[in-house]
Each structure stands twice: as C-alpha cells, then as structure tokens.
Motif scaffolding. Structure first.
Motif, mmCIF file in Angstrom:
data_model
loop_
_atom_site.group_PDB
_atom_site.id
_atom_site.type_symbol
_atom_site.label_atom_id
_atom_site.label_comp_id
_atom_site.label_asym_id
_atom_site.label_seq_id
_atom_site.Cartn_x
_atom_site.Cartn_y
_atom_site.Cartn_z
ATOM 1 N N PHE A 1 -32.438 35.011 -123.607
ATOM 2 C CA PHE A 1 -33.663 35.318 -124.353
ATOM 3 C C PHE A 1 -33.911 36.821 -124.409
ATOM 4 O O PHE A 1 -34.322 37.356 -125.446
ATOM 5 C CB PHE A 1 -34.844 34.601 -123.715
ATOM 6 N N PHE B 1 -34.715 30.159 -128.508
ATOM 7 C CA PHE B 1 -36.091 30.570 -128.254
ATOM 8 C C PHE B 1 -36.307 32.030 -128.658
ATOM 9 O O PHE B 1 -37.398 32.387 -129.118
ATOM 10 C CB PHE B 1 -36.439 30.373 -126.784
ATOM 11 N N ALA B 2 -35.279 32.861 -128.497
ATOM 12 C CA ALA B 2 -35.408 34.248 -128.926
ATOM 13 C C ALA B 2 -35.576 34.332 -130.437
ATOM 14 O O ALA B 2 -36.404 35.102 -130.949
ATOM 15 C CB ALA B 2 -34.184 35.040 -128.477
ATOM 16 N N THR B 3 -34.815 33.529 -131.181
ATOM 17 C CA THR B 3 -34.956 33.503 -132.634
ATOM 18 C C THR B 3 -36.306 32.918 -133.040
ATOM 19 O O THR B 3 -36.994 33.449 -133.924
ATOM 20 C CB THR B 3 -33.822 32.679 -133.262
ATOM 21 N N GLY B 4 -36.692 31.813 -132.385
ATOM 22 C CA GLY B 4 -37.967 31.182 -132.717
ATOM 23 C C GLY B 4 -39.161 32.072 -132.430
ATOM 24 O O GLY B 4 -40.182 32.001 -133.138
ATOM 25 N N ALA B 5 -39.061 32.929 -131.388
ATOM 26 C CA ALA B 5 -40.179 33.818 -131.060
ATOM 27 C C ALA B 5 -40.421 34.841 -132.160
ATOM 28 O O ALA B 5 -41.553 35.336 -132.319
ATOM 29 C CB ALA B 5 -39.896 34.530 -129.739
ATOM 30 N N ASN B 6 -39.388 35.170 -132.936
ATOM 31 C CA ASN B 6 -39.538 36.162 -134.000
ATOM 32 C C ASN B 6 -40.042 35.566 -135.313
ATOM 33 O O ASN B 6 -40.544 36.310 -136.160
ATOM 34 C CB ASN B 6 -38.193 36.857 -134.252
ATOM 35 N N TYR C 1 -41.889 32.380 -135.487
ATOM 36 C CA TYR C 1 -42.732 31.198 -135.277
ATOM 37 C C TYR C 1 -43.884 31.130 -136.265
ATOM 38 O O TYR C 1 -44.388 30.039 -136.574
ATOM 39 C CB TYR C 1 -43.252 31.163 -133.846
ATOM 40 N N GLU C 2 -44.343 32.264 -136.785
ATOM 41 C CA GLU C 2 -45.432 32.234 -137.759
ATOM 42 C C GLU C 2 -44.934 31.757 -139.132
ATOM 43 O O GLU C 2 -45.639 31.026 -139.834
ATOM 44 C CB GLU C 2 -46.068 33.614 -137.889
ATOM 45 N N MET D 1 -38.914 26.169 -133.658
ATOM 46 C CA MET D 1 -39.133 26.153 -132.212
ATOM 47 C C MET D 1 -39.416 24.746 -131.693
ATOM 48 O O MET D 1 -39.290 24.499 -130.483
ATOM 49 C CB MET D 1 -40.300 27.082 -131.862
ATOM 50 N N GLY E 1 -37.858 23.205 -128.088
ATOM 51 C CA GLY E 1 -38.962 23.162 -127.138
ATOM 52 C C GLY E 1 -39.195 21.770 -126.589
ATOM 53 O O GLY E 1 -39.351 21.588 -125.372
#
Length: 343
Positions: free
Chosen positions: A282, A298-303, A305-306, A312, A316
């Motif tokens: 991550f 999760f690293a990709t999804g954190a960027n 997620y909006e 995610m 998750g």
C-alpha cells in the motif's frame, strides 16, 4: 426368617445393579478406550459451530487463491491484460470505467480498474494468492525464529537468557511498521541496482526477511515464559538424570508441550502478517505493478474512491470476511485446546 421388606429391598437393589452395570455383549464386556489430547481437542472443536464455519471460510479463501490460475482460465480473463486499451469503449476520457458500478458486466463480473481496464475479479483472485501465501510463509518463518529463541532463552537461562532478553527488548522498542518501510528499500537495493527493474522474487524474499526480522518477539516471549515453567517439572528433571542431552530434552520433552500455545498464537499471527504484507504494498515498498496484490488494490482504490467507489468494495469485503473468520477460528482453536478459557 427373612421379612418381606428385606426380600423386596434385595430385589430392588438387584434390579438397580443390573440397570447401572455396563451392558456386555455376547463377546464379553465392552472395553473403555481412552482419548488422546488431540482427539479431545478435535471433539471439542467439532462441537463449536462458529469455529467449524470459520474454518470452512478460511479454507475456501486459501483454496480459491491456490486455484486462481484455473478459475481465471475458466472465467476467460487474466489480471495482466489491459482490456481498457484493447477496447476503448470500456474507459471514458478520464480513464475511469465507462459502465455503471465500475464497469460491472457479464464479461467483467467485478468491473474493471481505472487507467488500464484490467479485470477486477481475476486481479482480486491473484492478489489474494500473492498476499495469503506470502503471509503464510512469513508466519511459518516467524514461528520458527520465535520458538527457537524462546526455547533457548527459557531452557538455558543465565547469560544466554539475559542477552537474548536484551535483544528482544531492543527489537520490541523499534517502531515495526515504520522500520519495515525504511528497511525494505535498503534490502532491495542490496541485490538490485537502483536503475534496474526489481524481480518479483527479490521483493518476495525481501518481504519475508523483513517480516522474520521484525515480528518474532511476541511469540518468543510467550515460548520463553512457558519454557521457564516447564524446565522445573519432574519429567525434565528425570530426563536430565537419565543423561539426555539438552537438544534431546528440548526436542522430546519441551517442544511437544509447547504445541498448543504455538498453534494458538500462530492463528492470531497470520492475519496480522497479511495486514503487514498488504501495508508494505500500500505504501509502495512491497509488491509493485503489474504483480497483483491486495495492498496494491487498496492503494489504487484510495486514489479513486470518490470517482469509482465500487472498486474498493470487493477487495474490502473479501478482506473483512477473511479476517473475521480467521479471528473466530483462532478463538475456537484456543477454546478447543484449553476449554477453561471458554468464551
């Protein structure tokens, strides 16, 4: 002369004795068989429905992770093909999935990822495979190192115990997560030049080495404490009087009595190791693209997620289900080995 009351009492006593006595078959009296501690543990575990269901869920995760190539072949997609570049209609002008809910469709069950348009379902299968089996091997190494240091420290005592105890205190004082992030690039650059692409097996070995180095201390403390109590027991003293070597006493007398705490602690250690492996990816010092990994998802999804919250959702949910099942399995294993600690 015998009274009717005495005769009636005798008949009643005889009937009670007959009913309470064990029934014997035609071949003779029934033999009572004892059960080993392992059989008793297994019997208690089978009665725990929560533990059995959790065990099936955990085995299911490991099974689908092992069969990821087979499932992906039957599914018809793989995590390395850029489907969004092959079919521009899958991504919009912002390189996000053009379809609703992250591009979920009959062709892509869990949708596609942004930028490249890789299939999320096959990527998740391979990512679980990478994270689970890396953490499993790391946990096995952590258990071996922790048990060896704890056994040696607890059995020999004296200066050996003192210096190993100070080493354990020093390692415990290190901020493990930050130290992992700092050490990983150093370990990788020892084997690969900064201007060269790092092979996947180098990162795999580096993760194992860092995990073995920084996470054995809690298990070592537990094994040392149990060993200190066991080394004063009669069976250990009898082995010393019989002339058994220290290695034989550790291997034959102490280690079998440590199996229970080792297994229980191992069931709690594996989920935390999976989190550590995912954390390294991550923050960018573990596995790198194009290697599928839970932490990279999760690293990709954190960027994004909006813009694409669906991406995610599936990794998750998979991680939450796995961690809850494994923690419940750990509780059930602990209760099966030691029913006095029942929940």
């Amino acid at each position: 002369m015998t009274s009717p009351i005495e005769i009636e009492g005798a008949e009643t006593s005889s009937a009670l004795d007959k009913d309470s006595a064990p029934q014997a078959d035609a071949k003779g009296p029934k033999k009572l068989e004892g059960r080993s501690p392992g059989q008793l543990m297994w019997r208690r575990f089978k009665r725990d429905k929560t533990g059995v269901i959790s065990a099936f869920i955990v085995l299911f995760f490991f099974l689908i992770a092992a069969l990821a190539p087979v499932i992906a072949k039957v599914y018809g997609k793989d995590p390395y093909t850029f489907y969004g570049q092959d079919d521009p209609a899958l991504l919009n002008e912002f390189n996000l999935p053009a379809g609703p809910n992250g591009g979920i469709s009959p062709e892509h069950w869990f949708g596609i990822d942004p930028n490249y348009g890789r299939d999320v379902f096959s990527y998740l299968l391979y990512g679980m495979r990478t994270s689970l089996y890396t953490a499993l091997l790391a946990t096995i190494g952590i258990v071996i190192v922790g048990v060896l240091i704890g056994l040696v420290s607890g059995y020999f005592g004296g200066k050996i115990d003192y210096w190993l105890g100070r080493l354990t205190d020093f390692m415990l004082a290190l901020p493990s997560q930050l130290f992992m992030v700092a050490v990983m690039p150093v370990v990788v650059t020892v084997f690969v030049a900064p201007d060269e692409e790092t092979p996947v097996y180098i990162r795999f070995l580096a993760i194992l080495g860092v995990m073995w180095l920084l996470t054995w201390m809690s298990l070592s403390r537990l094994v040392r404490a149990v060993t200190l109590s066991l080394r004063e027991r009669e069976f250990v003293e009898a082995a010393k009087v019989a002339g058994a070597s220290p290695w034989r006493i550790i291997r034959k007398e102490l280690l079998p009595n440590l199996i229970t705490p080792i297994i229980v602690q191992g069931t709690y250690l594996l989920p935390s190791t999976i989190l550590s492996v995912a954390f390294l990816s991550f923050v960018g010092v573990g596995y790198q693209d194009p290697t599928p990994d839970w932490g990279l998802m999760f690293a990709t999804g954190a960027n994004i997620y909006e813009q694409d919250p669906t991406y995610m959702f599936f990794p998750g949910v998979a991680m939450v289900v796995f961690f809850v099942a494994f923690n419940l399995l750990g509780d059930s294993v602990r209760d099966a080995f030691d029913p006095k600690t029942g929940r």
